[in-house]
Design a protein around this motif. Structure first.
Motif, short mmCIF file in Angstrom:
data_model
loop_
_atom_site.label_atom_id
_atom_site.label_comp_id
_atom_site.label_asym_id
_atom_site.label_seq_id
_atom_site.Cartn_x
_atom_site.Cartn_y
_atom_site.Cartn_z
N ALA A 29 0.85 -1.19 0.00
CA ALA A 29 0.00 0.00 0.00
C ALA A 29 0.88 1.24 0.00
CB ALA A 29 -0.91 0.00 1.22
N ALA A 30 0.43 2.28 -0.69
CA ALA A 30 1.17 3.54 -0.75
C ALA A 30 0.58 4.51 0.27
CB ALA A 30 1.11 4.13 -2.15
N HIS A 31 1.44 5.17 1.00
CA HIS A 31 1.06 6.10 2.06
C HIS A 31 1.86 7.38 1.93
CE1 HIS A 31 -0.38 2.46 4.23
NE2 HIS A 31 0.76 1.94 3.82
N LEU A 32 1.33 8.48 2.45
CA LEU A 32 2.10 9.69 2.65
C LEU A 32 2.31 9.82 4.15
CD1 LEU A 32 0.36 12.27 0.29
CD2 LEU A 32 2.25 10.71 -0.20
N ASP A 88 -5.39 9.33 -5.78
CA ASP A 88 -4.29 10.20 -5.35
C ASP A 88 -2.95 9.76 -5.93
OD1 ASP A 88 -5.65 12.16 -3.83
OD2 ASP A 88 -5.92 10.72 -2.22
N TYR A 89 -3.00 9.12 -7.07
CA TYR A 89 -1.82 8.63 -7.77
C TYR A 89 -0.77 9.73 -7.95
CZ TYR A 89 0.88 6.96 -11.78
OH TYR A 89 1.88 6.60 -12.62
N GLY A 153 -8.48 9.67 10.73
CA GLY A 153 -9.12 10.55 9.77
C GLY A 153 -9.24 9.85 8.44
N GLY A 154 -9.43 10.63 7.41
CA GLY A 154 -9.60 10.07 6.07
C GLY A 154 -11.07 9.93 5.74
N GLY A 155 -11.34 9.15 4.76
CA GLY A 155 -12.72 8.97 4.33
C GLY A 155 -12.82 9.05 2.83
N GLY A 156 -11.67 8.98 2.16
CA GLY A 156 -11.66 8.98 0.71
C GLY A 156 -12.33 7.72 0.18
N ALA A 157 -12.46 7.66 -1.13
CA ALA A 157 -13.17 6.54 -1.74
C ALA A 157 -12.31 5.92 -2.84
CB ALA A 157 -14.49 7.03 -2.32
N GLY A 158 -12.73 4.76 -3.28
CA GLY A 158 -12.08 4.10 -4.40
C GLY A 158 -11.12 3.02 -3.95
N GLU A 159 -10.38 2.54 -4.93
CA GLU A 159 -9.41 1.48 -4.69
C GLU A 159 -8.18 2.05 -4.00
OE1 GLU A 159 -8.69 0.29 -8.72
OE2 GLU A 159 -10.32 -1.15 -8.69
N GLY A 160 -7.46 1.17 -3.32
CA GLY A 160 -6.21 1.59 -2.69
C GLY A 160 -5.10 1.73 -3.72
N LEU A 161 -4.17 2.62 -3.47
CA LEU A 161 -3.01 2.79 -4.33
C LEU A 161 -1.92 1.86 -3.86
CD1 LEU A 161 -1.85 4.39 -6.73
CD2 LEU A 161 -0.91 6.00 -5.05
N VAL A 162 -1.37 1.10 -4.79
CA VAL A 162 -0.37 0.09 -4.48
C VAL A 162 0.91 0.38 -5.26
CG1 VAL A 162 0.15 -2.38 -4.65
CG2 VAL A 162 -2.10 -1.64 -3.93
N ARG A 166 8.21 -0.98 -8.97
CA ARG A 166 8.67 0.41 -9.01
C ARG A 166 7.70 1.37 -9.68
NH1 ARG A 166 13.40 -2.83 -9.77
NH2 ARG A 166 14.76 -2.61 -7.98
N ARG A 167 6.40 1.06 -9.57
CA ARG A 167 5.38 1.98 -10.09
C ARG A 167 4.12 1.86 -9.24
NH1 ARG A 167 5.81 -2.05 -14.25
NH2 ARG A 167 3.91 -3.26 -14.36
N PHE A 168 3.31 2.91 -9.32
CA PHE A 168 2.06 2.98 -8.56
C PHE A 168 0.91 2.52 -9.45
CE2 PHE A 168 4.78 6.28 -6.73
CZ PHE A 168 4.77 5.89 -5.40
N GLY A 169 -0.10 1.87 -8.83
CA GLY A 169 -1.29 1.44 -9.54
C GLY A 169 -2.42 1.17 -8.57
N GLY A 170 -3.65 1.16 -9.08
CA GLY A 170 -4.81 0.91 -8.24
C GLY A 170 -5.18 -0.56 -8.25
#
Length: 171
Positions: A29-32, A88-89, A153-162, A166-170
């Motif tokens: 999973a991708a996080h900030l 949020d890609y 917190g949070g509450g966004g919607a959709g698939e998780g970013l993974v 070496r690349r991001f995808g849903g």
């Protein structure tokens, strides 16, 4: 002991490049990870995040020892882990440094609020874990941060970013 196990145990430790290539096969999973303090807001993209306990709610984050974000977290004593949705890609790229944007300029994208600690919380995150830093352990080139979750917190919607290969995808 089987011959396969013996061979594995006698094999040389993998080189760093081979280890990184192997880890690139692991989907994460991708996080900030964000914080704020006297030097302003700081943040980075991270995948090495895990739950530790639910009593009290605790998680860990692994951050490179020379990171500006790590220095800001240790100075402030708090951080927030914002789990990204596939929507949020672009933010994942911005906070990873791939977009050539650094420091406070990274926060020009996205909508940010604060919770209990004052760390930046991304409103569109699937979930945000607002943490008080309780320990920082040096391990090789990184520090393992232990954070007690003091607010969600949070509450966004959709698939998780993974992040994988070496690349991001849903997903």
């Amino acid at each position: 002991m089987t011959k396969t196990l013996e061979a594995a145990m006698s094999a040389a430790v993998p080189e760093a490049a081979a280890f990184r290539d192997a880890m690139a096969e692991v989907a994460s999973a991708a996080h900030l990870v964000t914080t704020s303090g006297p030097s302003g807001r700081a943040g980075m993209t991270a995948t090495a995040i895990a739950s530790v306990s639910d009593a009290p709610p605790t998680l860990l984050a692994c951050i490179e020892a020379g990171s500006r974000t790590l220095a800001a977290i240790e100075a402030s004593g708090f951080f927030c882990v914002n789990t990204l949705s596939a929507l949020d890609y672009e933010l994942a790229g911005v906070f990873s440094g791939r977009a050539g944007i650094s420091g406070e300029a990274r926060f020009a994208r996205g909508e940010w609020i604060t919770l209990a600690t004052g760390a930046p919380v991304l409103k569109s995150a699937l979930v945000s874990f607002d943490c008080r830093l309780v320990a920082a352990h040096p391990v090789a080139t990184h520090k393992v941060l232990i954070g007690e979750v003091v607010a969600l917190g949070g509450g966004g919607a959709g698939e998780g970013l993974v992040y994988r290969k070496r690349r991001f995808g849903g997903f």
